[in-house]
Design an enzyme around this catalytic site. Structure first.
Site, PDB file in Angstrom:
ATOM      1  N   ARG A   4       0.846  -1.202   0.000  1.00  0.00           N
ATOM      2  CA  ARG A   4       0.000   0.000   0.000  1.00  0.00           C
ATOM      3  C   ARG A   4       0.883   1.255   0.000  1.00  0.00           C
ATOM      4  NH1 ARG A   4      -4.937   1.840   4.113  1.00  0.00           N
ATOM      5  NH2 ARG A   4      -5.313   3.803   3.071  1.00  0.00           N
ATOM      6  N   CYS A  38     -19.253  -1.305   0.012  1.00  0.00           N
ATOM      7  CA  CYS A  38     -18.265  -0.337   0.499  1.00  0.00           C
ATOM      8  C   CYS A  38     -18.813   0.380   1.725  1.00  0.00           C
ATOM      9  CB  CYS A  38     -18.002   0.679  -0.603  1.00  0.00           C
ATOM     10  SG  CYS A  38     -16.950   2.036  -0.101  1.00  0.00           S
ATOM     11  N   ASP A  39     -17.925   0.710   2.650  1.00  0.00           N
ATOM     12  CA  ASP A  39     -18.398   1.371   3.869  1.00  0.00           C
ATOM     13  C   ASP A  39     -18.424   2.899   3.781  1.00  0.00           C
ATOM     14  OD1 ASP A  39     -15.681   1.828   3.892  1.00  0.00           O
ATOM     15  OD2 ASP A  39     -15.578   1.785   6.067  1.00  0.00           O
ATOM     16  N   HIS A  59     -16.616   4.553  -4.907  1.00  0.00           N
ATOM     17  CA  HIS A  59     -15.757   5.701  -4.602  1.00  0.00           C
ATOM     18  C   HIS A  59     -15.892   6.797  -5.667  1.00  0.00           C
ATOM     19  CE1 HIS A  59     -12.772   3.484  -1.697  1.00  0.00           C
ATOM     20  NE2 HIS A  59     -14.015   3.478  -1.279  1.00  0.00           N
ATOM     21  N   TYR A 113     -14.630  10.534  -1.951  1.00  0.00           N
ATOM     22  CA  TYR A 113     -13.490  10.092  -2.772  1.00  0.00           C
ATOM     23  C   TYR A 113     -13.383  10.870  -4.088  1.00  0.00           C
ATOM     24  CZ  TYR A 113     -12.067   6.151   0.157  1.00  0.00           C
ATOM     25  OH  TYR A 113     -11.573   5.373   1.174  1.00  0.00           O
ATOM     26  N   ARG A 141      -1.047   7.868   3.810  1.00  0.00           N
ATOM     27  CA  ARG A 141      -2.113   7.237   4.610  1.00  0.00           C
ATOM     28  C   ARG A 141      -1.665   5.859   5.146  1.00  0.00           C
ATOM     29  NH1 ARG A 141      -6.009   7.190   8.229  1.00  0.00           N
ATOM     30  NH2 ARG A 141      -7.466   5.488   7.920  1.00  0.00           N
TER      31      ARG A 141
HETATM   32  P1  NAD Z   1      -4.613  -5.523   6.651  1.00  0.00           P
HETATM   33  O1  NAD Z   1      -3.379  -5.561   5.827  1.00  0.00           O
HETATM   34  O2  NAD Z   1      -4.531  -5.193   8.083  1.00  0.00           O
HETATM   35  O3  NAD Z   1      -5.340  -6.927   6.536  1.00  0.00           O
HETATM   36  C1  NAD Z   1      -5.467  -7.659   5.392  1.00  0.00           C
HETATM   37  C2  NAD Z   1      -5.184  -9.113   5.690  1.00  0.00           C
HETATM   38  O4  NAD Z   1      -5.436  -9.860   4.479  1.00  0.00           O
HETATM   39  C3  NAD Z   1      -3.732  -9.393   6.099  1.00  0.00           C
HETATM   40  O5  NAD Z   1      -3.697 -10.067   7.327  1.00  0.00           O
HETATM   41  C4  NAD Z   1      -3.208 -10.264   4.963  1.00  0.00           C
HETATM   42  O6  NAD Z   1      -2.277 -11.224   5.389  1.00  0.00           O
HETATM   43  C5  NAD Z   1      -4.489 -10.895   4.447  1.00  0.00           C
HETATM   44  N1  NAD Z   1      -4.414 -11.434   3.102  1.00  0.00           N
HETATM   45  C6  NAD Z   1      -3.797 -10.912   2.029  1.00  0.00           C
HETATM   46  N2  NAD Z   1      -3.965 -11.704   0.970  1.00  0.00           N
HETATM   47  C7  NAD Z   1      -4.715 -12.756   1.373  1.00  0.00           C
HETATM   48  C8  NAD Z   1      -5.224 -13.917   0.727  1.00  0.00           C
HETATM   49  N3  NAD Z   1      -4.993 -14.131  -0.553  1.00  0.00           N
HETATM   50  N4  NAD Z   1      -5.943 -14.795   1.444  1.00  0.00           N
HETATM   51  C9  NAD Z   1      -6.178 -14.573   2.751  1.00  0.00           C
HETATM   52  N5  NAD Z   1      -5.724 -13.494   3.413  1.00  0.00           N
HETATM   53  C10 NAD Z   1      -5.012 -12.590   2.731  1.00  0.00           C
HETATM   54  O7  NAD Z   1      -5.592  -4.518   5.906  1.00  0.00           O
HETATM   55  P2  NAD Z   1      -6.805  -3.624   6.439  1.00  0.00           P
HETATM   56  O8  NAD Z   1      -6.382  -2.207   6.430  1.00  0.00           O
HETATM   57  O9  NAD Z   1      -7.342  -4.162   7.682  1.00  0.00           O
HETATM   58  O10 NAD Z   1      -7.834  -3.757   5.265  1.00  0.00           O
HETATM   59  C11 NAD Z   1      -8.345  -4.985   4.821  1.00  0.00           C
HETATM   60  C12 NAD Z   1      -9.173  -4.799   3.590  1.00  0.00           C
HETATM   61  O11 NAD Z   1     -10.390  -4.155   3.880  1.00  0.00           O
HETATM   62  C13 NAD Z   1      -8.509  -3.947   2.522  1.00  0.00           C
HETATM   63  O12 NAD Z   1      -8.804  -4.458   1.252  1.00  0.00           O
HETATM   64  C14 NAD Z   1      -9.151  -2.623   2.729  1.00  0.00           C
HETATM   65  O13 NAD Z   1      -9.024  -1.817   1.595  1.00  0.00           O
HETATM   66  C15 NAD Z   1     -10.561  -3.039   3.024  1.00  0.00           C
HETATM   67  N6  NAD Z   1     -11.371  -2.047   3.731  1.00  0.00           N
HETATM   68  C16 NAD Z   1     -12.554  -2.394   4.193  1.00  0.00           C
HETATM   69  C17 NAD Z   1     -13.314  -1.503   4.905  1.00  0.00           C
HETATM   70  C18 NAD Z   1     -14.598  -1.867   5.481  1.00  0.00           C
HETATM   71  O14 NAD Z   1     -15.259  -1.083   6.069  1.00  0.00           O
HETATM   72  N7  NAD Z   1     -15.001  -3.028   5.402  1.00  0.00           N
HETATM   73  C19 NAD Z   1     -12.880  -0.233   5.136  1.00  0.00           C
HETATM   74  C20 NAD Z   1     -11.667   0.103   4.681  1.00  0.00           C
HETATM   75  C21 NAD Z   1     -10.908  -0.807   4.014  1.00  0.00           C
HETATM   76  C1  LMR Z   2      -8.070   2.210   5.603  1.00  0.00           C
HETATM   77  O1  LMR Z   2      -6.952   1.741   5.714  1.00  0.00           O
HETATM   78  O2  LMR Z   2      -8.744   2.552   6.548  1.00  0.00           O
HETATM   79  C2  LMR Z   2      -8.579   2.389   4.249  1.00  0.00           C
HETATM   80  O3  LMR Z   2      -8.645   1.228   3.658  1.00  0.00           O
HETATM   81  C3  LMR Z   2      -9.460   3.478   4.048  1.00  0.00           C
HETATM   82  C4  LMR Z   2      -8.707   4.623   4.609  1.00  0.00           C
HETATM   83  O4  LMR Z   2      -9.090   5.025   5.677  1.00  0.00           O
HETATM   84  O5  LMR Z   2      -7.702   5.043   4.024  1.00  0.00           O
END
Ligand code: NAD
Ligand code: LMR
Length: 441
Positions: free
Chosen positions: A93, A169-170, A199, A264, A284
């Site tokens: 990232r 999406c959140d 977005h 966004y 970020r």
């Molecule tokens: P993070 O890096 O903390 O967690 C992601 C996890 O996915 C890691 O532990 C990684 O090892 C795992 N991973 C990667 N490839 C994988 C695979 N092929 N199979 C299984 N596990 C795998 O990231 P984060 O910041 O917690 O974000 C997680 C995801 O959620 C991102 O895609 C992010 O953009 C998205 N997101 C979601 C929301 C929401 O509200 N739901 C909000 C923002 C971001």
């Molecule tokens: C996150 O890491 O929280 C994102 O995926 C979205 C943001 O806040 O940049």
């Protein structure tokens, strides 16, 4: 009430504890019999997995809980997969954000070149995970909120058109919380009309259940304050950089005061402002590593050290109740109205049928039924057409291994000033993404 088995894919995600706490808080609405975490990074997941083991034993000992890196174990006997993976984790990232900035271009995880790079990394992992889910639990639904959601959704449409995957999406959920606070309502009191891409969209109506329209009132507020509110009601988007984003919404609104913009859009409408206000040494990704990741993982370590979660609890991801709402809509055929990323097929009357758009849908046991949003104005339509073509070109580039198409995608992005700059960024991204992207010819 029926009880469900859920696997959280991306078990090591910073969001996992918040989602688990939220699930525990909603057991009366969505009862669980099993909860599993799955991640391909065993060491990262174990930190959260062990802490959550303690939480589960203390709060819900009847729910069978486990964490694993074995796909068969993870995906056998599951009704729902909540997916939030990040292919390449924060290390990548950071590169997605810093490489474009080096060229004077927006560096963001989902918008512009960074989003394109992240998309090229994510498609393979997402498709593999869908296949694993279908192999071991053919009736399972995947509720996916892994980013970059627009590109992931387009890849699902093309590569796995019949799979039970819903992309959500959140961001609109968070902004709607702000909007409802501004007018003294609850999000559940409101029915919205919205059109766009992920977005990349606009609210065209915000009504209460009696049909009263609040858009003009909200617009007056946003014209002055953006979406900044006195009280922090959207617990997800609170860091300093987010406050700036909420505020900037007032300048987005100024471009077309008829509709309320998705935050966004700042990356597309004010890319020069974004670049000027970015620190290429601290993006970020760094803010999240120093903030959310540190807090969540140190809480987990403390819980494990103490052997109890008493006095050191994970924060509940209250904003994430939309995942439970979506799961409930499918499980109990609730016909809830939610914004989802779906194939257009006429929902936006004057936009391509095969575009993945974000619109309100009625969700029931058979999945989402998009609601008609009518015709959209030329300005938004042109912007959306440009952006959706970027997303389609990325997926085609991935499938065909085409350098040419990926260069076109970057050139077409509204965040990139010229084909020359696009090429320079692309060449750096290829170097940085070796081992993640397919070979491009
Ligand atoms: P993070 O890096 O903390 O967690 C992601 C996890 O996915 C890691 O532990 C990684 O090892 C795992 N991973 C990667 N490839 C994988 C695979 N092929 N199979 C299984 N596990 C795998 O990231 P984060 O910041 O917690 O974000 C997680 C995801 O959620 C991102 O895609 C992010 O953009 C998205 N997101 C979601 C929301 C929401 O509200 N739901 C909000 C923002 C971001
Ligand atoms: C996150 O890491 O929280 C994102 O995926 C979205 C943001 O806040 O940049």
């Amino acid at each position: 009430m029926k009880k469900f088995s859920v696997v959280i894919a991306g078990g090591g995600s910073t969001y996992t504890p918040g989602i688990v706490m939220m699930l525990l808080d909603n057991l009366d609405r969505f009862p669980l019999r099993k909860l599993k975490l799955y991640d391909n990074d065993g060491a990262r997941q174990a930190v959260l997995g062990e802490a959550l083991d303690i939480v589960m034993k203390e709060k819900a000992p009847d729910i069978e809980y486990s964490f694993t890196t074995d796909p068969e174990e993870a995906f056998t006997d599951v009704d729902f997969c909540f997916a939030h993976i990040r292919t390449g984790k924060y290390e990548m990232r950071e590169k997605d954000e810093k490489i474009p900035l080096k060229h004077g271009v927006v560096g963001q995880e989902t918008c512009g070149p960074g989003g394109i790079a992240y998309g090229m990394r994510s498609i393979g992992d997402m498709v593999e995970m869908i296949d694993l889910m279908e192999k071991y639990s053919p009736d399972c639904w995947m509720l996916n909120y892994s980013n970059p959601a627009a590109i992931v959704a387009e890849a699902c449409r093309v590569l796995r058109p019949n799979s039970k995957v819903l992309n959500i999406c959140d961001m609109p959920v968070g902004t709607l919380r702000r909007i409802s606070y501004i007018i003294g309502k609850e999000p559940s009191d409101l029915e919205v009309r919205y059109f766009g891409l992920n977005h990349f969209g606009w609210w065209t109506s915000i009504k209460d259940k009696e049909g009263n329209e609040y858009l003009p009132q909200i617009r007056d507020y946003v014209a002055e304050n953006g979406y900044l509110t006195q009280k922090e009601v959207d617990t997800q988007h609170t860091d300093a950089s987010w406050q700036d984003t909420h505020k900037k919404a007032k300048d987005l609104l100024a471009v077309d005061p008829r509709f309320l913009p998705n935050t966004y859009l700042k990356y597309y409408l004010y890319p020069d402002y974004v670049v000027e206000h970015s620190n290429p040494e601290f993006t970020r990704a760094n803010e999240v590593i120093a903030g959310r990741e540190k807090t969540v993982f140190s809480t987990a370590r403390t819980i494990v050290e103490r052997g109890t979660a008493e006095g050191c609890e994970f924060e509940m991801g209250a904003h994430a109740t939309f995942v439970v709402d979506l799961a409930r809509a499918i499980a109990f055929n609730t016909h809830e109205r939610m914004l989802l990323i779906v194939e257009n097929n006429g929902a936006i009357a004057n936009f391509d049928d095969d575009a993945m758009v974000e619109v309100p849908c009625i969700v029931g046991s058979n999945g989402p039924e998009p609601l008609s949003q009518g015709k959209i104005p030329a300005f938004q339509r042109a912007l959306m057409y440009q952006q959706v073509t970027v997303e389609k070109l990325v997926v085609e580039a991935y499938i065909e291994g085409s350098y040419q198409k990926l260069w076109q995608a970057l050139t077409l992005s509204k965040t990139v000033p010229s084909a020359q700059v696009a090429k320079e960024i692309l060449d750096d991204l290829i170097e940085a993404n070796r081992g993640y992207w397919p070979e491009l010819n």
